[in-house]
Scaffold this active site. Sequence first.
Site, PDB file in Angstrom:
ATOM      1  N   GLU A   1       0.741  -1.331   0.081  1.00 16.11           N
ATOM      2  CA  GLU A   1      -0.037  -0.013   0.036  1.00 16.11           C
ATOM      3  C   GLU A   1       0.760   1.418  -0.002  1.00 16.11           C
ATOM      4  O   GLU A   1       0.654   2.275   0.585  1.00 16.11           O
ATOM      5  CB  GLU A   1      -1.061  -0.020   1.210  1.00 16.11           C
ATOM      6  CG  GLU A   1      -1.844  -1.490   0.981  1.00 16.11           C
ATOM      7  CD  GLU A   1      -2.980  -1.241   1.697  1.00 16.11           C
ATOM      8  OE1 GLU A   1      -3.472  -0.216   1.845  1.00 16.11           O
ATOM      9  OE2 GLU A   1      -3.659  -2.455   2.101  1.00 16.11           O
TER      10      GLU A   1
HETATM   11  C1  LIG Z   1       2.158  -9.783   0.252  1.00 18.61           C
HETATM   12  C2  LIG Z   1       1.863  -8.342  -0.820  1.00 18.61           C
HETATM   13  C3  LIG Z   1       0.570  -8.187  -0.944  1.00 18.61           C
HETATM   14  C4  LIG Z   1       0.218  -6.971  -1.810  1.00 18.61           C
HETATM   15  N1  LIG Z   1      -1.113  -6.716  -2.066  1.00 18.61           N
HETATM   16  C5  LIG Z   1      -1.387  -6.020  -3.197  1.00 18.61           C
HETATM   17  C6  LIG Z   1      -2.623  -5.665  -3.401  1.00 18.61           C
HETATM   18  O1  LIG Z   1      -3.882  -6.437  -3.028  1.00 18.61           O
HETATM   19  N2  LIG Z   1      -2.980  -4.843  -4.593  1.00 18.61           N
HETATM   20  C7  LIG Z   1      -2.087  -4.299  -5.226  1.00 18.61           C
HETATM   21  O2  LIG Z   1      -2.202  -3.837  -6.187  1.00 18.61           O
HETATM   22  N3  LIG Z   1      -0.566  -4.579  -4.985  1.00 18.61           N
HETATM   23  C8  LIG Z   1      -0.397  -5.579  -4.046  1.00 18.61           C
HETATM   24  N4  LIG Z   1       0.990  -5.485  -3.654  1.00 18.61           N
HETATM   25  C9  LIG Z   1       2.059  -4.837  -4.256  1.00 18.61           C
HETATM   26  C10 LIG Z   1       2.768  -3.744  -3.473  1.00 18.61           C
HETATM   27  O3  LIG Z   1       1.868  -2.603  -3.067  1.00 18.61           O
HETATM   28  C11 LIG Z   1       3.948  -3.560  -3.996  1.00 18.61           C
HETATM   29  O4  LIG Z   1       4.813  -4.606  -4.034  1.00 18.61           O
HETATM   30  C12 LIG Z   1       4.668  -2.285  -3.482  1.00 18.61           C
HETATM   31  O5  LIG Z   1       3.770  -1.054  -3.971  1.00 18.61           O
HETATM   32  C13 LIG Z   1       5.969  -1.898  -4.323  1.00 18.61           C
HETATM   33  O6  LIG Z   1       5.979  -2.200  -5.753  1.00 18.61           O
HETATM   34  P1  LIG Z   1       7.190  -3.123  -6.193  1.00 18.61           P
HETATM   35  O7  LIG Z   1       7.202  -4.382  -5.430  1.00 18.61           O
HETATM   36  O8  LIG Z   1       6.859  -3.166  -7.640  1.00 18.61           O
HETATM   37  O9  LIG Z   1       8.484  -2.390  -5.834  1.00 18.61           O
HETATM   38  P2  LIG Z   1       9.454  -1.254  -6.656  1.00 18.61           P
HETATM   39  O10 LIG Z   1       8.366  -0.128  -6.909  1.00 18.61           O
HETATM   40  O11 LIG Z   1      10.228  -1.980  -7.692  1.00 18.61           O
HETATM   41  O12 LIG Z   1      10.377  -0.629  -5.572  1.00 18.61           O
HETATM   42  C14 LIG Z   1      11.392  -1.292  -5.040  1.00 18.61           C
HETATM   43  C15 LIG Z   1      12.252  -0.447  -4.031  1.00 18.61           C
HETATM   44  O13 LIG Z   1      12.596   0.885  -4.664  1.00 18.61           O
HETATM   45  C16 LIG Z   1      11.918   1.809  -3.960  1.00 18.61           C
HETATM   46  N5  LIG Z   1      11.584   2.971  -4.849  1.00 18.61           N
HETATM   47  C17 LIG Z   1      11.000   3.069  -6.105  1.00 18.61           C
HETATM   48  N6  LIG Z   1      10.703   4.007  -6.696  1.00 18.61           N
HETATM   49  C18 LIG Z   1      11.358   5.049  -5.785  1.00 18.61           C
HETATM   50  C19 LIG Z   1      11.800   6.332  -5.837  1.00 18.61           C
HETATM   51  N7  LIG Z   1      11.073   7.101  -6.744  1.00 18.61           N
HETATM   52  N8  LIG Z   1      12.306   6.850  -4.772  1.00 18.61           N
HETATM   53  C20 LIG Z   1      12.935   6.267  -3.788  1.00 18.61           C
HETATM   54  N9  LIG Z   1      12.528   4.877  -3.566  1.00 18.61           N
HETATM   55  C21 LIG Z   1      11.882   4.180  -4.673  1.00 18.61           C
HETATM   56  C22 LIG Z   1      10.621   1.224  -3.318  1.00 18.61           C
HETATM   57  O14 LIG Z   1      10.428   2.085  -1.984  1.00 18.61           O
HETATM   58  C23 LIG Z   1      11.259  -0.253  -2.853  1.00 18.61           C
HETATM   59  O15 LIG Z   1      12.053   0.062  -1.714  1.00 18.61           O
HETATM   60  C24 LIG Z   1       1.282  -6.483  -2.649  1.00 18.61           C
HETATM   61  C25 LIG Z   1       2.534  -7.011  -2.312  1.00 18.61           C
HETATM   62  C26 LIG Z   1       2.839  -8.024  -1.553  1.00 18.61           C
HETATM   63  C27 LIG Z   1       4.278  -8.460  -1.290  1.00 18.61           C
END
Ligand SMILES: Cc1cc2nc3c(=O)[nH]c(=O)nc-3n(C[C@H](O)[C@H](O)[C@H](O)COP(=O)(O)OP(=O)(O)OC[C@H]3O[C@@H](n4cnc5c(N)ncnc54)[C@H](O)[C@@H]3O)c2cc1C
Length: 383
Positions: free
Chosen positions: A367
């Site tokens: 989230e």
């Molecule tokens: C168990 C679980 C349940 C989930 N449930 C849902 C759900 O119900 N619905 C849904 O839509 N999603 C869901 N998600 C997805 C979750 O919201 C995302 O995993 C999360 O938003 C991060 O996206 P990502 O994994 O692609 O990481 P990325 O966006 O690739 O980020 C990787 C890292 O880089 C950092 N980062 C990225 N951009 C920047 C920036 N501009 N500046 C600084 N740091 C940055 C992030 O903070 C993170 O530490 C779920 C994930 C999990 C693991």
Amino acid sequence: MDFNLTEVQQDFMNLARDFGEKRLAPTIMERDHQGIYDDALIAELLSLGITGAYFEEKYGGAGDDGGDVLSYILAVEELAKYDAGVSITLSATVSLCANPIWQFGTEEQKEKFLVPLVEGTKLGAFGLTEPNAGTDASGQQTVAVKNDDGTYTLNGSKIFITNGGHADIYIVFAMTDKSKGNHGITAFILEDGMPGFTYGKKEDKMGIHTSVTMELVFQDVKVPAENMLGEEGKGFKIAMMTLDGGRIGVGAQALGIAEAALADAVEYSKQRVQFGKPLCKFQSVSFKLADMKMQIEAARNLVYKAACLKQEGKPFTVEAAIAKRVASDVAMRVSTEAVQIFGGYGYSEEYPAARHMRDAKITQIYEGTNEVQLMVTAGALLR
Ligand SMILES: Cc1cc2nc3c(=O)[nH]c(=O)nc-3n(C[C@H](O)[C@H](O)[C@H](O)COP(=O)(O)OP(=O)(O)OC[C@H]3O[C@@H](n4cnc5c(N)ncnc54)[C@H](O)[C@@H]3O)c2cc1C
């Protein structure tokens, strides 16, 4: 702001606590270790009325005198003490699915989709994240093409979707006009069983094992025009506003995890004897416990404050971001300290300390990662 809980708020809290003690606690170790998402247990939880805490009676909710956002948040916190996975199953249904339909839906959509979610007969989910669109949700690759008859055809996929494969109703975001970027994203309400809507990979997670996280796959899914949520091109705004509310739920989940970790550590420190006395008699241990308690109490105020602002219809975006970040960081720190107090037994899956630490980690990620909460807060500071 007054956190003297009303009788109704206490009732919701006690309802969740009672369910936690009687129905979740006895089997949590087994369900966690085996990764069991228990449909029957979830159906029982949904039937309690917590899902309706802050919705109007006309939508099947508790109504003005029956509950409010804080009642719901207190219930999520209580559930998370016993089973963090189950608490997010509920929170995804209420905060991420029912809430946007309530906020942005037509009366027909509310009648058809909100009422069963509020009454607890249907489970909800929210599909925003894609393999290439995580933190940068504007990079949506799922597309919805408008047909001559007004329907939309959806193609693409979503990953990491809480309640995926078990939910009945899904809020799904798709690009209706790529040239417009964020303003080309539209929200749709999808139902389980729609032709072309299937489920892909089930995630094998570090924690919250009692919840299910699944890929959604859309292959030429025909979505009726009346299933569009809000206006075309307003999906990004709907997603962000929905996540604002969801973050209060994640904050409450984090609080519950931290409180459970502290309670377990306190109990263990009284029983474990080293150097001829219980661990709690060593000041370095008792101060550690006191510090954990202080952090939890500070986080609690932030979470409850954000809930009250939402209830009062006041802006709460920044407060929710702050509450989510602080509470989740507290949950991580407190649960890690709890493992330390348990020593080697903390590292063993025979004790609950390891589970709390595994469960806490996700609250810093979903989230909106905690880096996103900094972006939201910095954005408001520097506006
Ligand atoms: C168990 C679980 C349940 C989930 N449930 C849902 C759900 O119900 N619905 C849904 O839509 N999603 C869901 N998600 C997805 C979750 O919201 C995302 O995993 C999360 O938003 C991060 O996206 P990502 O994994 O692609 O990481 P990325 O966006 O690739 O980020 C990787 C890292 O880089 C950092 N980062 C990225 N951009 C920047 C920036 N501009 N500046 C600084 N740091 C940055 C992030 O903070 C993170 O530490 C779920 C994930 C999990 C693991």
